[in-house]
Design an enzyme around this catalytic site. Structure first.
Site, short mmCIF file in Angstrom:
data_model
loop_
_atom_site.label_atom_id
_atom_site.label_comp_id
_atom_site.label_asym_id
_atom_site.label_seq_id
_atom_site.Cartn_x
_atom_site.Cartn_y
_atom_site.Cartn_z
N HIS A 41 0.84 -1.20 0.00
CA HIS A 41 0.00 0.00 0.00
C HIS A 41 0.87 1.24 0.00
O HIS A 41 1.94 1.23 0.61
CB HIS A 41 -0.92 0.01 1.23
CG HIS A 41 -2.10 0.89 1.07
ND1 HIS A 41 -2.06 2.24 1.35
CD2 HIS A 41 -3.35 0.63 0.63
CE1 HIS A 41 -3.24 2.77 1.09
NE2 HIS A 41 -4.05 1.82 0.64
N ASP A 70 -7.64 -5.93 0.14
CA ASP A 70 -8.08 -6.87 -0.88
C ASP A 70 -7.53 -8.29 -0.73
O ASP A 70 -7.89 -9.17 -1.50
CB ASP A 70 -7.71 -6.33 -2.27
CG ASP A 70 -8.47 -5.04 -2.56
OD1 ASP A 70 -9.68 -5.02 -2.29
OD2 ASP A 70 -7.86 -4.07 -3.03
C1 LIG Z 1 -0.82 -0.79 -3.88
C2 LIG Z 1 0.34 -0.51 -4.82
C3 LIG Z 1 -0.22 -0.13 -6.19
C4 LIG Z 1 1.17 0.65 -4.24
O1 LIG Z 1 2.08 1.04 -5.22
P1 LIG Z 1 3.31 2.04 -4.94
O2 LIG Z 1 3.13 2.77 -3.69
O3 LIG Z 1 3.52 2.81 -6.19
O4 LIG Z 1 4.53 1.06 -4.70
P2 LIG Z 1 5.40 0.35 -5.82
O5 LIG Z 1 4.53 -0.37 -6.80
O6 LIG Z 1 6.35 1.35 -6.40
O7 LIG Z 1 6.20 -0.71 -4.97
C5 LIG Z 1 7.36 -0.41 -4.20
C6 LIG Z 1 8.20 -1.67 -4.14
O8 LIG Z 1 7.48 -2.70 -3.44
C7 LIG Z 1 7.24 -3.81 -4.29
N1 LIG Z 1 5.84 -4.22 -4.15
C8 LIG Z 1 4.78 -3.40 -3.97
N2 LIG Z 1 3.65 -4.12 -3.89
C9 LIG Z 1 4.02 -5.40 -4.04
C10 LIG Z 1 3.27 -6.59 -4.08
N3 LIG Z 1 1.95 -6.58 -3.96
N4 LIG Z 1 3.92 -7.75 -4.26
C11 LIG Z 1 5.27 -7.75 -4.41
N5 LIG Z 1 6.02 -6.65 -4.39
C12 LIG Z 1 5.41 -5.48 -4.20
C13 LIG Z 1 7.45 -3.28 -5.71
O9 LIG Z 1 7.81 -4.30 -6.62
C14 LIG Z 1 8.52 -2.25 -5.51
O10 LIG Z 1 9.76 -2.94 -5.40
P3 LIG Z 1 11.12 -2.33 -6.02
O11 LIG Z 1 11.37 -1.07 -5.23
O12 LIG Z 1 12.12 -3.41 -5.80
O13 LIG Z 1 10.83 -2.05 -7.47
C15 LIG Z 1 1.25 -1.77 -4.96
O14 LIG Z 1 1.67 -2.18 -3.66
C16 LIG Z 1 0.55 -2.90 -5.66
O15 LIG Z 1 0.55 -2.95 -6.92
N6 LIG Z 1 -0.08 -3.87 -4.90
C17 LIG Z 1 -0.83 -4.92 -5.50
C18 LIG Z 1 -2.18 -4.40 -5.99
C19 LIG Z 1 -3.15 -4.12 -4.84
O16 LIG Z 1 -3.31 -4.92 -3.94
N7 LIG Z 1 -3.84 -2.98 -4.95
C20 LIG Z 1 -4.86 -2.60 -3.96
C21 LIG Z 1 -4.38 -1.49 -3.07
S1 LIG Z 1 -5.52 -1.21 -1.76
#
Ligand SMILES: CC(C)(COP(=O)(O)OP(=O)(O)OC[C@H]1O[C@@H](n2cnc3c(N)ncnc32)[C@H](O)[C@@H]1OP(=O)(O)O)[C@@H](O)C(=O)NCCC(=O)NCCS
Length: 384
Positions: A264, A319
């Protein structure tokens, strides 16, 4: 960096986009409150979605009499024209229910496009959408299942109406209680999440509430936002066997796969909504059922992913477990996100009202231009 070249904040991380008093997300403490009340208190047995409608709009918890008034008001506002009903049923059978919902919501808009003149009706129009979007989800579910239209009943709660129309069955008290809690939990999450931000951006152009809501539904549909509840359950179904879950999740994490339901932007501890949902899971998942296996897989995902990613501040979000509860209520997987949308319509509409009350200046951020500058134009017959 000079004053002329502002620095970029990808994803607008840490950039405030509004002043808001609707809900507060405390990422480090893992706390979520609506108008100061904790979601743990607001999802206790007996609390209904209608109470939270009053709380978010009026900032105070309502009396029992007022909740009855809201229930009647929502019932009256659910009415659709025969054309709106027919179109919703038709598109409901054509495409993913989330896109059908987005289109059906846009079609509720009036024939004029002049909302600024109608701003004093912003609460009334918002409540009408809260009532109608939940109804539309039910209509789309009936159409997809090939069932005839069986609309809202007088006196039933929003949770009862949605669950009955979506599943085609009369819900038990336990299931209605769980549905109320799910609707409450997903009703708002501050101004900064992608769909509420979208609602505020579209509000800022003085658009009609139906246009605001339809745009926000589009933003919610993506798997990085609301679509993660569907994506996580599909992942658990694909894993299939709880005994094979650990090995598969390890491999996915080795491959840098983003686990839906995990991580998150704001919470760096376990999402407080996921803890409430786990309590609901205990109440509605029948031991030995298919949903019990899926829930076991979700628990393994939590354990393995927390071991690997917890130190980086990545934990389960809302989720990871919600899909298992939706499934235990008999809800088809592709309706998880539309239900989220029906619930979040409340938050979007309250934010729309708040934004109009605080001046509503159009969003017009800037960019950092990286393209070519001032080139000489060459007519087409002189280009080689
Ligand atoms: C929620 C979300 C979009 C937040 O995105 P964000 O703040 O932009 O964070 P990032 O996507 O840049 O992730 C930061 C790091 O954590 C890792 N990471 C984040 N969520 C992850 C996950 N669900 N599984 C594995 N790795 C994850 C990323 O790969 C990234 O790693 P890196 O620095 O080595 O590249 C992201 O965590 C995600 O895609 N989660 C899965 C989808 C989800 O559950 N969405 C509902 C949110 S309520």
């Amino acid at each position: 960096m000079t004053l002329d070249t502002p620095s970029l904040s990808p994803g607008l991380e840490g950039v405030p986009i509004a002043e808001s008093s609707v809900s507060l997300v405390e990422g480090e403490a893992g706390r979520l409150t609506y108008r100061g009340y904790s979601i743990e208190d607001l999802t206790q047995p007996g609390v209904t979605f209608e109470e939270v409608v009053a709380l978010l709009y009026e900032s105070e918890l309502p009396t029992g009499t007022h909740v009855d008034e809201i229930r009647r008001h929502l019932h009256d506002q659910r009415v659709l024209t025969p054309d709106q009903l027919a179109v919703a049923r038709q598109i409901g059978a054509m495409t993913h229910p989330m896109f059908a919902l987005q289109a059906a919501t846009a079609l509720l808009a009036p024939s004029d496009n002049d909302f600024e003149r109608k701003v004093p009706t912003v609460q009334e129009r918002g409540l009408s959408l809260v009532a109608k979007v939940g109804h539309l989800v039910g209509i789309i579910a009936q159409a997809r299942a090939g069932r005839p239209y069986d609309g809202p009943w007088v006196g039933e709660s929003h949770a009862h109406m949605m669950l009955r129309m979506i599943t085609g069955r009369q819900p038990s008290r336990e299931h209605e209680r769980a549905m109320n809690a799910l609707l409450i939990l997903q009703a708002d999450h501050s101004a900064g999440n992608a769909s509420t931000f979208t609602a505020r951006v579209v509000t800022s152009s003085k658009a009609e509430p139906e246009a605001v809501c339809a745009a926000a539904i589009g933003a919610l549909s993506g798997p990085a936002h609301g679509g993660a509840n569907e994506a996580s359950l599909r992942l658990f179904q694909q894993i299939g066997d709880p005994k094979r879950a650990e090995e598969q999740i390890q491999r996915m994490l080795d491959d840098k796969f983003k686990i839906p339901g995990f991580g998150h932007r704001v919470y760096h501890v376990k999402d407080p909504r996921s803890k409430v949902i786990q309590q609901l899971a205990k109440e509605v998942i029948v031991p030995g059922s298919r949903e019990a296996d899926l829930y076991d897989i979700a628990l393994t995902v939590e354990k393995v992913a927390t071991e690997r990613l917890g130190a980086r501040g990545l934990y389960p979000n809302v989720d990871l477990f919600s899909g298992c509860v939706f499934a235990a209520l008999g809800i088809p997987t592709d309706f998880f996100t539309p239900i989220f949308a029906a619930s979040r319509t409340l938050g979007w509409m309250v934010h729309m009202k708040e934004q109009w009350e605080s001046g509503n200046r159009i969003f017009r951020p800037t960019q950092i231009y990286t393209g070519e500058e001032h080139r000489d134009f060459m007519p087409i017959d002189r280009r080689s």
